[in-house]
Design an enzyme around this catalytic site. Structure first.
Site, PDB file in Angstrom:
ATOM      1  N   ASN A   1       0.946  -1.359   0.144  1.00  0.00           N
ATOM      2  CA  ASN A   1      -0.015  -0.088   0.109  1.00  0.00           C
ATOM      3  C   ASN A   1       0.930   1.132   0.017  1.00  0.00           C
ATOM      4  OD1 ASN A   1       0.685  -0.568   2.656  1.00  0.00           O
ATOM      5  ND2 ASN A   1      -0.876   0.646   3.423  1.00  0.00           N
TER       6      ASN A   1
ATOM      7  N   GLU B   1       5.134  -5.080  11.440  1.00  0.00           N
ATOM      8  CA  GLU B   1       4.298  -3.778  11.432  1.00  0.00           C
ATOM      9  C   GLU B   1       3.152  -4.386  10.696  1.00  0.00           C
ATOM     10  OE1 GLU B   1       4.570  -0.768  12.507  1.00  0.00           O
ATOM     11  OE2 GLU B   1       6.575  -0.708  12.796  1.00  0.00           O
TER      12      GLU B   1
ATOM     13  N   CYS C   1      -2.634   1.299   7.070  1.00  0.00           N
ATOM     14  CA  CYS C   1      -2.791   0.322   8.362  1.00  0.00           C
ATOM     15  C   CYS C   1      -3.309   1.092   9.515  1.00  0.00           C
ATOM     16  CB  CYS C   1      -1.393  -0.121   8.626  1.00  0.00           C
ATOM     17  SG  CYS C   1      -0.229   1.479   8.784  1.00  0.00           S
TER      18      CYS C   1
ATOM     19  N   GLU D   1       8.927   1.386  13.876  1.00  0.00           N
ATOM     20  CA  GLU D   1       9.846   1.880  12.977  1.00  0.00           C
ATOM     21  C   GLU D   1       9.514   3.545  13.062  1.00  0.00           C
ATOM     22  OE1 GLU D   1       8.181   0.006   9.214  1.00  0.00           O
ATOM     23  OE2 GLU D   1       9.920  -1.029   9.193  1.00  0.00           O
TER      24      GLU D   1
END
Ligand code: NAP
Length: 494
Positions: free
Chosen positions: A159, A256, A290, A468
């Site tokens: 994405n 993630e 997300c 991250e």
């Protein structure tokens, strides 16, 4: 500068290993498809085991050189990459739009610029990398060094393909590691261009490599004994497989994963601001993000007004050709994903929830070939409805009413996910109480969605492991070595 357009086709794409394009040995290819037309953009060579081995050998060689390169030099290289990306913003943005479905209005203002900001952030951090020193006794001290891990692999979701590649590569490289990156099959193109830019900026061969392929290539990376770390972005189910595959060789793993984030709007909130957040938090990138705030909880006194306000705003959104700068919502990534999203919309329509707007294929004939779905809103939803619980990863907002703070917190936290959340209120103390009580890696107060590179991002519960961005990520790409030094003779013990 050559910009692609909706009709562009490209030659077969290869792998990028050791600072150059190379052919895969597997003999297999897959196709990448334009989501706006479902026409093939190009074939892409699939990396097999020999190719992954070759990438690992090369990345090891790259690591031996790069890990000894002074941080200031690493910093300069990353800065050069950032400035090339900024200069070539349009070129990257158009390619990302062609491959991933995200409208140019987003890719020209977000993706490439965000990737540059991440590189600039870690370039700045490079010269602050440090260890610790301990005075243990007058004749005994220790230093704790932060050393790179070695060859790291990044496995990306489709994405946000350039952003994800940079989010993994920048901290890995600044710490002295090398990287092999595997983009998702559905959006393989910009990672290759990024690899070209790394080379152009002077990164030594082998330090950043791209292998292409499906889950099998990902698995070869997760299982490879020459790789020290996997940083994975994708679905929870795949993340669990990666963890299992990485376990025998005890790799470091960052995951993630997905989310189903709550956005809580109290009656005393700035109404327009909360409405803006609900819309951008659900429909930016057609909901293929997300951290989307797809469970919108609204306090009863403003519930009807809030729901009534959403419909016209969504109807006015421009759904269409991602190459049109006016478009706000583009197509979904693939036909299969569109069918999945439409399935959830059907499920929601058949439930006791109230359909407010959207959730169908647009009428215009020119959009029939693409994977378009109009943004959908359902209100009067119940927490246990399946479309309210599952991550849909598309433009579907669920709105629920609530009466009281503890009640909404309990309901907001009643999910396996914990990626993000938001709270809108003008009560300062309540905003902080709610932010602390929400089980999520990131909580926005009176805002939604911003994520500067200096702030750690990642999930709690089943939304992930590790972080991250931010300084926290440096720990994930290094390991400590304790050097304990004595200045006196060792005493006889036996
Ligand atoms: P996915 O299906 O899990 O795929 C992610 C990556 O894993 C792809 O490159 C995929 O390759 C690869 N893969 C598939 N099977 C594998 C295996 N057995 N071993 C190793 N790698 C394997 O996820 P997706 O559909 O691309 O992405 C959507 C998901 O990503 C959503 O859940 C979303 O929430 C999450 N996401 C999370 C974040 C975050 O920062 N938390 C950011 C973006 C997206 P193929 O593409 O070839 O299958």
């Amino acid at each position: 500068m050559k910009l692609v357009n909706a009709h562009t086709t490209l030659p077969t794409q290869r792998l990028y290993i050791d600072g150059e394009y190379v052919d895969a040995t597997s003999g297999e290819t897959f196709q990448t498809i334009n989501p706006a037309t479902n026409r093939v953009i190009c074939d892409v060579q699939q990396a097999g085991d020999e190719d992954v081995d070759r990438a690992v050998i090369t990345a090891r060689k790259g690591f031996l050189h790069w890990s000894r390169t002074p941080p200031v030099e690493r910093s300069r290289t990353l800065m050069r990459v950032a400035s090339i990306l900024r200069e070539r913003n349009l070129e990257f943005a158009y390619l990302e739009t062609l491959d991933t479905d995200r409208p140019l209005s987003e890719t020209t203002t977000d993706d490439v610029i965000y990737a540059s900001r991440i590189l600039e952030y870690y370039a700045g951090v490079a010269q602050t990398l440090r260890g610790d020193h301990y005075d243990l006794a007058p004749d005994n001290f220790a230093i704790v060094r932060r050393e790179p891990l070695g060859v790291c692999a990044g496995i990306g979701a489709w994405n946000y393909s350039l952003g994800i590649a940079v989010m993994k590569a920048a901290p890995a490289l600044v710490c002295g590691n090398s990287m092999i990156f595997k983009p998702a099959e559905l959006s393989p193109l910009t990672a290759l261009k990024l690899a070209e830019v790394f080379t152009e900026a002077g990164l030594p061969p082998g330090v950043f490599n791209v292998v292409q392929g499906d889950g099998r290539t990902g698995q070869l990376l997760s299982r490879h004994p020459g790789i020290s770390k996997i940083s994975f972005t994708g679905e929870g189910g795949t993340g669990r497989k990666v963890m299992v595959d990485a376990a025998p060789t005890l790799k470091h793993v960052t995951l993630e994963l997905g989310g189903k984030s709550p956005l809580i709007v109290f009656a005393d909130a700035d109404f327009d601001s909360a409405m803006n957040a609900a819309l951008v938090g659900n429909f930016f990138s057609a909901g293929e993000l997300c951290c989307t705030g797809t469970r919108v909880f609204v306090e009863r006194p403003i519930y009807d007004r809030f729901v009534a306000g959403l419909g016209p705003r969504v109807t006015a959104m421009r759904v269409g050709d991602p190459f049109d700068m006016e478009t706000q919502v583009g197509p979904l990534i693939s036909k299969a994903h569109m069918e999945k999203v439409l399935g959830y919309i059907e499920m929601a329509s058949a439930s006791a929830a109230t359909h407010v707007v959207g959730g169908r294929r647009p009428d215009s004939p020119e959009l029939q070939d693409g994977n378009y779905v109009t943004p959908a809103i359902f209100c009067d939803c119940a927490d246990d409805m399946q479309f309210v619980r599952d991550e849909i990863f598309g433009p579907v907002m669920s709105v629920m009413v609530f009466d009281e703070e503890n009640e909404v917190l309990r309901r907001a936290n009643d999910t396996v996910y914990g990626l993000a959340g938001g709270v809108f209120t003008s009560d300062f103390a309540r905003a902080h109480r709610v932010a602390i009580a929400l089980e999520a890696g990131t909580v926005w107060i009176n805002g939604y969605g911003s994520g500067p590179p200096s702030l750690p991002f990642g999930g709690v519960k089943q939304s992930g492991l590790g972080r991250e961005n931010g300084l926290a990520t440096l720990d994930a790409y290094t390991q400590t070595k304790t050097i304990n030094a004595s200045m006196s003779a060792m005493e006889r013990y036996y």
